[in-house]
Design a protein around this motif. Structure first.
Motif, PDB file in Angstrom:
ATOM      1  N   ALA A  42      -5.206   1.209 -12.088  1.00  0.00           N
ATOM      2  CA  ALA A  42      -5.032   2.622 -12.440  1.00  0.00           C
ATOM      3  C   ALA A  42      -4.767   3.552 -11.244  1.00  0.00           C
ATOM      4  CB  ALA A  42      -6.118   3.185 -13.485  1.00  0.00           C
ATOM      5  N   PHE A  43      -5.607   3.258 -10.206  1.00  0.00           N
ATOM      6  CA  PHE A  43      -5.606   4.022  -8.943  1.00  0.00           C
ATOM      7  C   PHE A  43      -3.937   3.772  -8.403  1.00  0.00           C
ATOM      8  CE2 PHE A  43     -10.086   3.041  -9.210  1.00  0.00           C
ATOM      9  CZ  PHE A  43     -10.502   4.671  -9.315  1.00  0.00           C
ATOM     10  N   LYS A  44      -3.397   2.718  -8.404  1.00  0.00           N
ATOM     11  CA  LYS A  44      -2.205   2.474  -7.812  1.00  0.00           C
ATOM     12  C   LYS A  44      -1.043   3.332  -8.656  1.00  0.00           C
ATOM     13  CE  LYS A  44       1.035  -0.797  -5.631  1.00  0.00           C
ATOM     14  NZ  LYS A  44       1.229  -2.078  -5.188  1.00  0.00           N
ATOM     15  N   VAL A  45      -1.223   2.930  -9.956  1.00  0.00           N
ATOM     16  CA  VAL A  45      -0.366   3.721 -10.694  1.00  0.00           C
ATOM     17  C   VAL A  45      -0.323   5.263 -10.473  1.00  0.00           C
ATOM     18  CG1 VAL A  45       0.070   4.286 -13.247  1.00  0.00           C
ATOM     19  CG2 VAL A  45      -0.439   1.833 -12.625  1.00  0.00           C
ATOM     20  N   ALA A  46      -1.686   5.833 -10.533  1.00  0.00           N
ATOM     21  CA  ALA A  46      -1.629   7.143 -10.290  1.00  0.00           C
ATOM     22  C   ALA A  46      -1.103   7.581  -8.963  1.00  0.00           C
ATOM     23  CB  ALA A  46      -3.314   7.537 -10.430  1.00  0.00           C
ATOM     24  N   GLY A  47      -1.281   6.817  -8.061  1.00  0.00           N
ATOM     25  CA  GLY A  47      -0.890   7.173  -6.684  1.00  0.00           C
ATOM     26  C   GLY A  47       0.789   7.101  -6.762  1.00  0.00           C
ATOM     27  N   LEU A  48       1.039   6.020  -7.320  1.00  0.00           N
ATOM     28  CA  LEU A  48       2.808   6.124  -7.089  1.00  0.00           C
ATOM     29  C   LEU A  48       3.353   7.227  -8.237  1.00  0.00           C
ATOM     30  CD1 LEU A  48       3.137   2.138  -7.429  1.00  0.00           C
ATOM     31  CD2 LEU A  48       3.920   3.656  -5.619  1.00  0.00           C
ATOM     32  N   THR A  49       2.600   7.379  -9.263  1.00  0.00           N
ATOM     33  CA  THR A  49       3.218   8.361 -10.073  1.00  0.00           C
ATOM     34  C   THR A  49       3.134   9.978  -9.191  1.00  0.00           C
ATOM     35  OG1 THR A  49       2.218   7.451 -12.164  1.00  0.00           O
ATOM     36  CG2 THR A  49       2.859   9.963 -12.182  1.00  0.00           C
ATOM     37  N   ARG A  50       2.112  10.289  -8.437  1.00  0.00           N
ATOM     38  CA  ARG A  50       1.870  11.246  -7.789  1.00  0.00           C
ATOM     39  C   ARG A  50       3.088  11.352  -6.479  1.00  0.00           C
ATOM     40  NH1 ARG A  50      -3.045  11.177  -7.701  1.00  0.00           N
ATOM     41  NH2 ARG A  50      -3.397   9.770  -6.046  1.00  0.00           N
ATOM     42  N   ALA A  51       3.252  10.152  -5.944  1.00  0.00           N
ATOM     43  CA  ALA A  51       4.221   9.914  -5.021  1.00  0.00           C
ATOM     44  C   ALA A  51       5.524  10.288  -5.709  1.00  0.00           C
ATOM     45  CB  ALA A  51       4.335   8.859  -4.432  1.00  0.00           C
ATOM     46  N   LEU A  52       5.859   9.826  -6.735  1.00  0.00           N
ATOM     47  CA  LEU A  52       7.226  10.200  -7.439  1.00  0.00           C
ATOM     48  C   LEU A  52       7.447  11.806  -7.804  1.00  0.00           C
ATOM     49  CD1 LEU A  52       9.802   9.028  -8.427  1.00  0.00           C
ATOM     50  CD2 LEU A  52       8.493   8.456 -10.618  1.00  0.00           C
ATOM     51  N   ARG A  62      17.769   7.480  -3.915  1.00  0.00           N
ATOM     52  CA  ARG A  62      17.138   5.904  -3.582  1.00  0.00           C
ATOM     53  C   ARG A  62      15.528   5.887  -3.375  1.00  0.00           C
ATOM     54  NH1 ARG A  62      19.527   2.165   1.496  1.00  0.00           N
ATOM     55  NH2 ARG A  62      18.005   0.630   1.254  1.00  0.00           N
ATOM     56  N   LYS A  63      15.300   6.812  -2.988  1.00  0.00           N
ATOM     57  CA  LYS A  63      13.636   7.287  -2.620  1.00  0.00           C
ATOM     58  C   LYS A  63      13.139   6.970  -4.161  1.00  0.00           C
ATOM     59  CE  LYS A  63      10.229   9.671  -0.261  1.00  0.00           C
ATOM     60  NZ  LYS A  63      10.207  10.571   0.823  1.00  0.00           N
ATOM     61  N   PHE A  64      13.770   7.994  -4.981  1.00  0.00           N
ATOM     62  CA  PHE A  64      13.302   8.251  -6.442  1.00  0.00           C
ATOM     63  C   PHE A  64      13.274   6.626  -7.126  1.00  0.00           C
ATOM     64  CE2 PHE A  64      15.348  12.618  -6.518  1.00  0.00           C
ATOM     65  CZ  PHE A  64      14.046  12.935  -5.668  1.00  0.00           C
ATOM     66  N   CYS A  65      14.211   6.020  -6.682  1.00  0.00           N
ATOM     67  CA  CYS A  65      14.571   4.866  -7.553  1.00  0.00           C
ATOM     68  C   CYS A  65      13.295   3.550  -6.828  1.00  0.00           C
ATOM     69  CB  CYS A  65      15.893   4.216  -7.243  1.00  0.00           C
ATOM     70  SG  CYS A  65      16.305   2.659  -7.961  1.00  0.00           S
ATOM     71  N   GLU A  66      13.342   3.657  -5.565  1.00  0.00           N
ATOM     72  CA  GLU A  66      12.381   2.792  -5.074  1.00  0.00           C
ATOM     73  C   GLU A  66      11.008   2.885  -5.762  1.00  0.00           C
ATOM     74  OE1 GLU A  66      13.186   3.224  -1.007  1.00  0.00           O
ATOM     75  OE2 GLU A  66      14.731   1.966  -1.024  1.00  0.00           O
ATOM     76  N   ILE A  67      10.468   4.230  -5.707  1.00  0.00           N
ATOM     77  CA  ILE A  67       9.126   4.277  -6.003  1.00  0.00           C
ATOM     78  C   ILE A  67       9.007   4.202  -7.417  1.00  0.00           C
ATOM     79  CG2 ILE A  67       7.487   6.169  -6.506  1.00  0.00           C
ATOM     80  CD1 ILE A  67       8.884   7.605  -4.221  1.00  0.00           C
ATOM     81  N   GLN A  68       9.919   4.642  -8.284  1.00  0.00           N
ATOM     82  CA  GLN A  68       9.991   4.041  -9.875  1.00  0.00           C
ATOM     83  C   GLN A  68       9.928   2.454  -9.820  1.00  0.00           C
ATOM     84  OE1 GLN A  68       9.568   6.414 -12.652  1.00  0.00           O
ATOM     85  NE2 GLN A  68       9.364   4.425 -13.428  1.00  0.00           N
ATOM     86  N   SER A  69      10.794   1.781  -9.271  1.00  0.00           N
ATOM     87  CA  SER A  69      10.962   0.487  -9.156  1.00  0.00           C
ATOM     88  C   SER A  69       9.534  -0.022  -8.962  1.00  0.00           C
ATOM     89  CB  SER A  69      11.869  -0.168  -8.444  1.00  0.00           C
ATOM     90  OG  SER A  69      12.949   0.159  -8.912  1.00  0.00           O
ATOM     91  N   GLU A  70       8.748   0.575  -8.125  1.00  0.00           N
ATOM     92  CA  GLU A  70       7.523  -0.001  -7.709  1.00  0.00           C
ATOM     93  C   GLU A  70       6.328   0.291  -8.655  1.00  0.00           C
ATOM     94  OE1 GLU A  70       4.044  -0.054  -3.965  1.00  0.00           O
ATOM     95  OE2 GLU A  70       6.012   0.705  -3.724  1.00  0.00           O
ATOM     96  N   LEU A  71       6.747   1.414  -9.388  1.00  0.00           N
ATOM     97  CA  LEU A  71       5.836   1.954 -10.407  1.00  0.00           C
ATOM     98  C   LEU A  71       6.052   1.035 -11.803  1.00  0.00           C
ATOM     99  CD1 LEU A  71       3.828   3.970 -11.532  1.00  0.00           C
ATOM    100  CD2 LEU A  71       5.547   5.330 -12.111  1.00  0.00           C
ATOM    101  N   THR A  72       6.980   0.686 -11.841  1.00  0.00           N
ATOM    102  CA  THR A  72       7.272  -0.089 -13.018  1.00  0.00           C
ATOM    103  C   THR A  72       6.871  -1.747 -12.830  1.00  0.00           C
ATOM    104  OG1 THR A  72       9.303   1.067 -13.575  1.00  0.00           O
ATOM    105  CG2 THR A  72       9.358  -1.107 -14.345  1.00  0.00           C
ATOM    106  N   GLU A  73       7.269  -2.082 -11.751  1.00  0.00           N
ATOM    107  CA  GLU A  73       6.607  -3.514 -11.259  1.00  0.00           C
ATOM    108  C   GLU A  73       4.993  -3.507 -11.393  1.00  0.00           C
ATOM    109  OE1 GLU A  73       6.283  -6.116  -7.180  1.00  0.00           O
ATOM    110  OE2 GLU A  73       8.391  -5.365  -7.937  1.00  0.00           O
TER     111      GLU A  73
END
Length: 131
Positions: A50-60, A31-42
């Motif tokens: 780019a900073f938010k994308v990089a942060g979410l990618t790192r978080a995932l 679920r955690k992976f899914c939620e981060i991936q969904s936010e990244l996709t959105e």
């Protein structure tokens, strides 16, 4: 930077897009992976920075490397303790506002108490799903 963006785009195209509603049916780390991936996709779909994308990618990546049921339980228990402490503080503030007959502060703290109780209920639900 251009290669990073291109790599992210390719990885997103290779992964199935998962709606946030689908994440709710999952449990634990998935679920955690899914939620981060969904936010990244959105974020990518809306042309996010780019900073938010990089942060979410790192978080995932970090979540995938370090997530465990035990760590999730620990995090939820800590969040629950913090929320309960916040609730106690809001209740104390409400009592002071009631003693002062300050209608504006009474309404403010009643709202905060309701929000905190809702957050506590959600945390307890998530915790019970892990047990």
């Amino acid at each position: 930077m251009r290669n990073l963006a291109f790599g992210l785009l390719l990885s997103l195209l290779a992964m199935p897009v998962i709606a946030a509603d689908d994440c709710a049916s999952m449990k634990g780390c998935e679920r955690k992976f899914c939620e981060i991936q969904s936010e990244l996709t959105e974020t990518n779909a809306s042309g996010g920075n780019a900073f938010k994308v990089a942060g979410l990618t790192r978080a995932l990546e970090n979540a995938k490397a370090e997530c465990s049921t035990a760590s999730l339980k620990s995090d939820l228990q800590q969040a629950l303790q913090d929320a309960e402490q916040d609730l106690a503080e809001y209740e104390a503030d409400l009592k002071v506002a009631q003693q002062d007959a300050d209608a504006e502060k009474i309404a403010k703290y009643e709202g905060k108490i309701a929000e905190e109780r809702s957050a506590i209920d959600a945390l307890e639900q998530q915790l019970s799903e892990l047990e």
